[in-house]
Scaffold this active site. Sequence first.
Site: not given
Length: 334
Positions: A18, A20, A39, A100, A181
């Site tokens: 998120a 980067r 957060s 994802k 991943d």
Amino acid sequence: MTQERKLRWGILGSASIAIRSVIPGIQQSSLNEVTALASRTLDKAEQTATDLGIPKAYGSYEELLADESIDAVYIPLPNHLHYEWTLRAAEAGKHILCEKPIALNAAQAEEMAAAASKAGVHLAEAFMYRHHPRYEQIRDIIASGEIGDVRGIHSTFTFNSSGSDGNVRFRKDWGGGSLYDIGCYSISAARMLLGKEPSAATVIAMFSPQHDEVDMMASGLLEFDDHIGVTFDSGMWAAFRNTLEVLGTEGIIEVPSAYVSPGDERSNFFVTVGDNRREVQVATLNQYAAQADAFARTVLNGETPLYDAEDAVRNMRVLDACLKSAEERQRITL
């Protein structure tokens, strides 16, 4: 001239993807703005929001979802939390872009899609690469017949993060492993380019005792109609690769940087037919911004999404089959 209204985003969490990539992409887009971030602690939310120029910070995800000024949320949380917070976001009436893989299995994905439909909100899976216009160019070349009939596709996405401590991708109960991943990219790309679903999957994987028995490397074969085989590698304990090759009867399409788009000439791809190899120039853009604008056009303008929640469910069904094949060491039919 009246400025077009922008879609107002809230971010659930401060994951590295998120910070980067996705938040800067939304901020660089034309139709969106990031207005809040939540957060698990207010201090962390405030610091991250300040660093990224986000106006509001919340110390809990619930507080952000209660903010009526927010139209849509992006969920970059660990994989095992996608299901819960997508359902909560839909109940709160927020449109949802979820990282994802969208869920831990197809059954969860189906519930998430149904919840979004019931709430009248747009739910999409965050495969940013699909929104880069080069994939429309690639599909057009395939459809034109320039490389002949497609005979196979080979996709790779590997990197070496094996030594990192506290990596959520090494938690089996959190949906860790390379298939979840990055293998999901190869699956989605094959389905997108062929425009159909596979009928069977066979995968061999290395489940690592050092990493909570998640698959640190997997190699797979997806079987499609017309005798087309799609082979792929996904790995978190291997040298970096990020490639796609479409093999035809008359030619080959090669994408050297298939999923990571540097935003320059390295995003170009190549078409070889006979002795002629040409480089295809692609647009210089941020594919995360393109993803955000495509999402906004669906929400604000009512455009039909290129990829809807049902597409995410179908991708998850294939991912389920791949994981089952790797665990049971057998071919799985879909």
